[in-house]
Design an enzyme around this catalytic site. Sequence first.
Site, short mmCIF file in Angstrom:
data_model
loop_
_atom_site.label_atom_id
_atom_site.label_comp_id
_atom_site.label_asym_id
_atom_site.label_seq_id
_atom_site.Cartn_x
_atom_site.Cartn_y
_atom_site.Cartn_z
N CYS A 37 0.83 -1.21 0.00
CA CYS A 37 0.00 0.00 0.00
C CYS A 37 0.86 1.26 0.00
CB CYS A 37 -0.98 -0.01 1.17
SG CYS A 37 -0.37 -0.73 2.67
N CYS A 106 -1.83 -2.84 9.43
CA CYS A 106 -1.41 -1.50 9.89
C CYS A 106 -0.91 -1.56 11.33
CB CYS A 106 -2.57 -0.51 9.79
SG CYS A 106 -3.14 -0.28 8.11
#
Lengths: 136, 174
Positions: A37, A106
């Site tokens: 990402c 994350c």
Amino acid sequence: MAYSEKLIDHYENPRNVGTFDKNDEKVGTGMVGAPACGDVMRLQIKVSEEGVIEDARFKTYGCGSAIASSSLLTEWVKGKTLDQAAEIKNSDIAEELALPPVKIHCSVLAEDAIKAAISDYQAKQQGDSGSREEVA
Amino acid sequence: MNHFKLFGLPQSFELDIDQLTEQYRELQRTFHPDKFANASALERRLSVQRAAQINQAFHTLKQPLERARYLLELHGVAGDPERAGVDQAFLMEQMELREALAEIRNQPDPAAALSELADDIRRRTEAIIQQLGEQFQDASGQSLSAARESVDKLMFLNKIQQEADEIYDELVEY
């Protein structure tokens, strides 16, 4: 997708955004990233002589969950010893922010960041920061 | 069948794209499902599968990043797209590039600043593609591990390139 209030709060009002001088002996810097990402996260800790984290700063380029994870982490590590901070698990962060499954990575990034910051600080204390800089 | 063999090409990162495209068109013609309209149900199904495989293989080999990832897979070298195995200096540079991109709208001439930044990203991308060619050529354990790191870097650069393109589109609209 419904995000938790805590997550949105950390995203909209991120805590402890900023930078410490990475050459400061008391500062440990952890840089991590997620290629898929394109997220980049920098986490810095300022450590007292007693080995307690006095302050923390972060800067994250990435999605809201990555920002919230690192923001929360800076709050959590303050006042902790290095050993205590190293015990923080990504699952604790994911749970606190109620991260959806696709965003668990994350919190993994945030855990990696604090571990990297701690080892950077410890390496500095052993006085080999010069050679480490060369390797990087 | 391995994508390279499918197109009759040597298994290598350095690839003649014209040759690849030519082979692709040839195979597409040969296996086009329309040609099997009067064939048995099994043959028709196989031709559809084959056509899909040809398409996928072509798109994988055409892009340097996808080609590199595929080659690593063939070599059995796995990466983790969610955790970068890249050096700190590279991540620091990424952060600087992202900071520059975030500030671009505040520049006196955003379009010019953006195009300069895009050139910078392109140069870095080309340098890594060059390195990948050498790393796959050598193909030693050490080189393949370096290639895996290059792939991670390329993913970061592609991502920031995309974002730069998006901002460019927005700037041009107004």
